[in-house]
Design a protein around this motif. Structure first.
Motif, PDB file in Angstrom:
ATOM      1  N   PRO A  56       0.817  -1.221   0.000  1.00 41.46           N
ATOM      2  CA  PRO A  56       0.000   0.000   0.000  1.00 41.46           C
ATOM      3  C   PRO A  56       0.848   1.268   0.000  1.00 41.46           C
ATOM      4  O   PRO A  56       0.550   2.234  -0.705  1.00 41.46           O
ATOM      5  CB  PRO A  56      -0.828  -0.136   1.288  1.00 41.46           C
ATOM      6  N   GLN A  57       1.954   1.262   0.762  1.00 41.29           N
ATOM      7  CA  GLN A  57       2.840   2.426   0.777  1.00 41.29           C
ATOM      8  C   GLN A  57       3.525   2.601  -0.580  1.00 41.29           C
ATOM      9  O   GLN A  57       3.620   3.724  -1.098  1.00 41.29           O
ATOM     10  CB  GLN A  57       3.900   2.264   1.872  1.00 41.29           C
ATOM     11  N   VAL A  58       3.986   1.483  -1.149  1.00 45.79           N
ATOM     12  CA  VAL A  58       4.634   1.556  -2.461  1.00 45.79           C
ATOM     13  C   VAL A  58       3.678   2.137  -3.495  1.00 45.79           C
ATOM     14  O   VAL A  58       4.044   3.021  -4.287  1.00 45.79           O
ATOM     15  CB  VAL A  58       5.129   0.162  -2.902  1.00 45.79           C
ATOM     16  N   LEU A  59       2.445   1.670  -3.490  1.00 43.17           N
ATOM     17  CA  LEU A  59       1.464   2.154  -4.462  1.00 43.17           C
ATOM     18  C   LEU A  59       1.175   3.641  -4.263  1.00 43.17           C
ATOM     19  O   LEU A  59       0.995   4.377  -5.238  1.00 43.17           O
ATOM     20  CB  LEU A  59       0.179   1.330  -4.367  1.00 43.17           C
ATOM     21  N   ASP A  60       1.134   4.089  -3.006  1.00 41.05           N
ATOM     22  CA  ASP A  60       0.925   5.512  -2.744  1.00 41.05           C
ATOM     23  C   ASP A  60       2.050   6.347  -3.352  1.00 41.05           C
ATOM     24  O   ASP A  60       1.803   7.424  -3.927  1.00 41.05           O
ATOM     25  CB  ASP A  60       0.871   5.780  -1.229  1.00 41.05           C
ATOM     26  N   VAL A  61       3.266   5.854  -3.230  1.00 41.64           N
ATOM     27  CA  VAL A  61       4.421   6.607  -3.726  1.00 41.64           C
ATOM     28  C   VAL A  61       4.493   6.578  -5.250  1.00 41.64           C
ATOM     29  O   VAL A  61       4.560   7.627  -5.900  1.00 41.64           O
ATOM     30  CB  VAL A  61       5.727   6.054  -3.109  1.00 41.64           C
ATOM     31  N   GLY A 105      -5.252  -1.202  -7.180  1.00 39.56           N
ATOM     32  CA  GLY A 105      -3.972  -1.656  -6.631  1.00 39.56           C
ATOM     33  C   GLY A 105      -4.099  -2.213  -5.223  1.00 39.56           C
ATOM     34  O   GLY A 105      -3.691  -3.346  -4.936  1.00 39.56           O
ATOM     35  N   LYS A 106      -4.677  -1.425  -4.307  1.00 38.29           N
ATOM     36  CA  LYS A 106      -4.750  -1.862  -2.909  1.00 38.29           C
ATOM     37  C   LYS A 106      -5.745  -2.995  -2.714  1.00 38.29           C
ATOM     38  O   LYS A 106      -5.554  -3.847  -1.838  1.00 38.29           O
ATOM     39  CB  LYS A 106      -5.086  -0.667  -2.015  1.00 38.29           C
ATOM     40  N   THR A 107      -6.800  -3.028  -3.519  1.00 45.09           N
ATOM     41  CA  THR A 107      -7.748  -4.150  -3.397  1.00 45.09           C
ATOM     42  C   THR A 107      -7.125  -5.439  -3.920  1.00 45.09           C
ATOM     43  O   THR A 107      -7.449  -6.522  -3.433  1.00 45.09           O
ATOM     44  CB  THR A 107      -9.064  -3.846  -4.133  1.00 45.09           C
ATOM     45  N   MET A 108      -6.217  -5.318  -4.882  1.00 43.27           N
ATOM     46  CA  MET A 108      -5.486  -6.496  -5.340  1.00 43.27           C
ATOM     47  C   MET A 108      -4.585  -7.022  -4.224  1.00 43.27           C
ATOM     48  O   MET A 108      -4.499  -8.236  -3.996  1.00 43.27           O
ATOM     49  CB  MET A 108      -4.673  -6.154  -6.587  1.00 43.27           C
ATOM     50  N   VAL A 109      -3.923  -6.121  -3.498  1.00 42.37           N
ATOM     51  CA  VAL A 109      -3.088  -6.523  -2.364  1.00 42.37           C
ATOM     52  C   VAL A 109      -3.934  -7.256  -1.323  1.00 42.37           C
ATOM     53  O   VAL A 109      -3.521  -8.268  -0.750  1.00 42.37           O
ATOM     54  CB  VAL A 109      -2.406  -5.296  -1.723  1.00 42.37           C
ATOM     55  N   ALA A 110      -5.161  -6.751  -1.116  1.00 38.54           N
ATOM     56  CA  ALA A 110      -6.059  -7.318  -0.104  1.00 38.54           C
ATOM     57  C   ALA A 110      -6.787  -8.572  -0.585  1.00 38.54           C
ATOM     58  O   ALA A 110      -7.464  -9.242   0.207  1.00 38.54           O
ATOM     59  CB  ALA A 110      -7.083  -6.271   0.312  1.00 38.54           C
ATOM     60  N   GLY A 111      -6.670  -8.912  -1.873  1.00 35.97           N
ATOM     61  CA  GLY A 111      -7.337 -10.095  -2.404  1.00 35.97           C
ATOM     62  C   GLY A 111      -8.837  -9.937  -2.517  1.00 35.97           C
ATOM     63  O   GLY A 111      -9.589 -10.901  -2.369  1.00 35.97           O
TER      64      GLY A 111
END
Length: 304
Positions: A218-223, A238-244
């Motif tokens: 999530p931090q990487v995607l924010d940056v 992006g973040k929903t993909m991280v969360a599955g």
């Protein structure tokens, strides 16, 4: 939507319109037309959906439902349509109960189905012989775009028909653009889907890589979302993909249908689409894994 709808509508003359197909896109699109003050008659293959729609929008300009596309289209200035595929589109336009049989000379049929350029040209020609006008107008923006009335619409057809429809279509769109003659709207939508297929695969690989590397994704995607890698897909998936989480509307089954249209058209025009063809097969893997109704960002499940 009718009680919490944040959309503000342009002041345009009220038109008598029909809407054929009340799926996840058509239902809210027809609703925006009613909320904007147009007189709307709806048709859906499952009549219960039409009845429910009329009940939800009972406080607007006398919404009605009809038992056939022909009856829905009778007397309408504009007939909007959003169904599943080429065959569904033919079934609601042609034949004794089809919309074309009920439309008055000069009326305009606007098709928001993502379909082939061939069927758009076929139906435009059929409409012309009956004194009707036809605009192919596939949309982008997904279920959320339809619900919020901010779809992007890519149109093919004659300029006069496009100009006549555009003010009314502003009820559910934020961009409504003519791409060229009949079929050009569908071809532009194919370009859109090619872009999305490559972007989602690239984002899937990036997120999967970062997770295996032990990064706080999530931090990487924010940056990186503030730099050259930014995209709508990154911002919204992006973040929903991280969360599955993969329940955000545009399903894998629908994407495969669209990519099938793209690849068929590429065979005809000679375009080389190696990445698109590969991603299409990756989506087939997701289908086989049980993800037919997951949204398109579920490509990442192949990599985890």
């Amino acid at each position: 939507m009718s009680s919490t709808n944040p959309k503000t509508y342009e002041s345009v003359p009220s038109r008598k319109v029909a809407f054929l197909g009340l799926g996840v896109m058509g239902y809210p699109m027809a609703g925006h037309l009613a909320l904007a003050g147009h007189e709307v008659t709806v048709y859906n293959r499952t009549a219960a959906k039409s009845i429910a729609w009329c009940a939800e929008y009972a406080g607007t300009s006398d919404p009605k439902h009809a038992e056939t596309p022909r009856l829905a289209a009778t007397g309408a200035d504009i007939v909007f349509c959003c169904v599943g595929n080429d065959d569904d589109l033919r079934s609601v336009t042609l034949g004794a109960d089809g919309a074309f049989a009920g439309m008055q000379p000069g009326a305009i049929f606007v098709d928001h189905t993502t379909a082939s350029a061939d069927v758009a040209r076929e139906l435009a020609a059929a409409a012309k012989t009956l004194g009707l006008q036809f605009v192919d107008a596939p949309v982008s923006g997904g279920q959320a775009g339809a619900q919020n009335g901010v779809l992007t619409v890519m149109c093919g057809g004659e300029q006069a028909a496009f100009d006549a429809v555009a003010p009314t279509a502003s009820a559910f769109s934020r961009a409504f653009a003519r791409m060229g003659d009949s079929g050009a709207g569908q071809l532009a939508k194919m370009v859109n889907q090619i872009c999305i297929a490559g972007l989602v695969q690239g984002l899937s690989e990036a997120v999967a890589f970062g997770m295996k590397a032990g990064l706080d994704m999530p931090q990487v995607l924010d940056v990186i979302g503030k730099g050259a890698a930014q995209s709508w897909q990154m911002d919204n998936r992006g973040k929903t993909m991280v969360a599955g989480k993969f329940d955000f509307g545009f399903a894998v089954d629908w994407m495969r249908k669209d990519l099938g249209l793209v690849l068929d058209e590429a065979k005809r025009n000679g375009a080389r689409l190696p990445v698109t063809a590969l991603v299409d097969q990756f989506y087939a893997d997701v289908q086989q894994a049980g993800g037919r109704r997951w949204d398109t960002s579920s490509l990442i499940t192949r990599l985890k």
